[in-house]
Scaffold this active site. Sequence first.
Site, short mmCIF file in Angstrom:
data_model
loop_
_atom_site.label_atom_id
_atom_site.label_comp_id
_atom_site.label_asym_id
_atom_site.label_seq_id
_atom_site.Cartn_x
_atom_site.Cartn_y
_atom_site.Cartn_z
N ASP A 119 30.23 -92.45 25.68
CA ASP A 119 30.64 -91.29 26.48
C ASP A 119 30.81 -89.92 25.76
O ASP A 119 31.00 -90.01 24.42
CB ASP A 119 31.94 -91.33 27.51
CG ASP A 119 31.97 -91.76 28.63
OD1 ASP A 119 30.90 -92.55 29.12
OD2 ASP A 119 32.65 -91.33 29.47
N LYS A 141 28.52 -87.35 30.13
CA LYS A 141 28.28 -86.69 31.38
C LYS A 141 28.83 -85.22 31.06
O LYS A 141 29.85 -85.03 30.72
CB LYS A 141 29.26 -87.10 32.41
CG LYS A 141 29.00 -88.52 33.01
CD LYS A 141 30.15 -89.08 34.04
CE LYS A 141 29.86 -90.36 34.30
NZ LYS A 141 30.93 -90.99 35.27
N MET A 256 42.35 -82.87 32.17
CA MET A 256 41.38 -82.03 32.89
C MET A 256 41.71 -80.97 33.87
O MET A 256 41.21 -80.53 34.99
CB MET A 256 40.60 -83.13 33.98
CG MET A 256 39.88 -84.12 33.29
SD MET A 256 39.27 -85.42 34.51
CE MET A 256 40.54 -86.45 34.71
#
Length: 325
Positions: A119, A141, A256
């Site tokens: 990732d 991503k 996040m």
Amino acid sequence: MDLTPGTRALVIGGDVRAAGQIARLLADGAEVTVIAPSVTPAIEDLAGRGLISWQARDPDIDDLMGTSVVLREPADGAPADHLHRTGSVTLVGGGPGDPGLLTVAGRAAIEAADVIVADRLAPLAALAWARPGSEIIDVAKIPGGRSTSQEAINQLLVERAASGRHVVRLKGGDNHVFGRGGEELLACHRAGIETRVVPGVTSATAVPALAGIPVTHRGLAQGFAVISGHVPPGHPGSTIDYAALAASGTTIVVLMGVRTLSAICAALADGGLAADTPAAVVADGAMPSQRVVRATLATIDEAAAGIAPPAVAVIGAVADVPGLT
Ligand code: SAH
């Protein structure tokens, strides 16, 4: 590689193995230029964040004068003999970014892997430990950019393992902290694939620690809550009781949450958390570009305005322990 900080390095080629080399060069303090007609999303991301420069074609030779290190992307080796073997999937927690913070068991799994599925936030420098014949797949991503769906990732893990390969699923931090590790394990279990978990050092505790913030501290915090700021308070998808959190007396760690920090702070203030509660935001933890902003619940939003993800926010008395900051 031990480089003098500021050494200019040129990497020719843009696949995921080149990304591993670039990550190691950056960790050594090099100024990196990549020349490749196209690059893997992880490299595109580094270029987008201004951490490297990427030239798609025709580099100006004058620009390259003074380059001390030139690396060509390593070639993939011969494919491993994986037929007639039972495959497996190992979730490996990569830690917050510095390969030194990846466990010994995690490194051993990477060294033994036939396939590594990595990732964006995985410590790319750790890919240098992969054996030459292994397949490395970048499923980064990038927010608003190229992405691979979770369903496609689950399928990839299952397919590769079902064909007899040992697959490592390498993620940043710990796979079970906002890393969808549970979903990936379930997909493997449903398909009858053998699985193993190598826990990782999560950014939720490690990134604050690297900035001098202990998430618990005797006399200040008897616990900590880790929340996702992916959706803001009041959003239909939010399930967090911010009033309860405000009254909990624990340290609040937000992952996040760069985009939603102001809404989260407002919800905590509405819930009764004092405006002068210490708060900090730590970005790019464990990376050469790590930076820390300190303020209070009332002011952290403004103080951290220039901060880009990845970042961890910490709200609570531990964000300002006298003598540690
Ligand atoms: N599984 C990961 C978290 C994935 S969610 C873990 O256990 O650490 C992604 C979020 O983690 C980012 O938005 C950011 O809040 C945090 N994060 C991960 N690595 C980070 C780093 N090196 N520095 C700061 N924050 C980081």
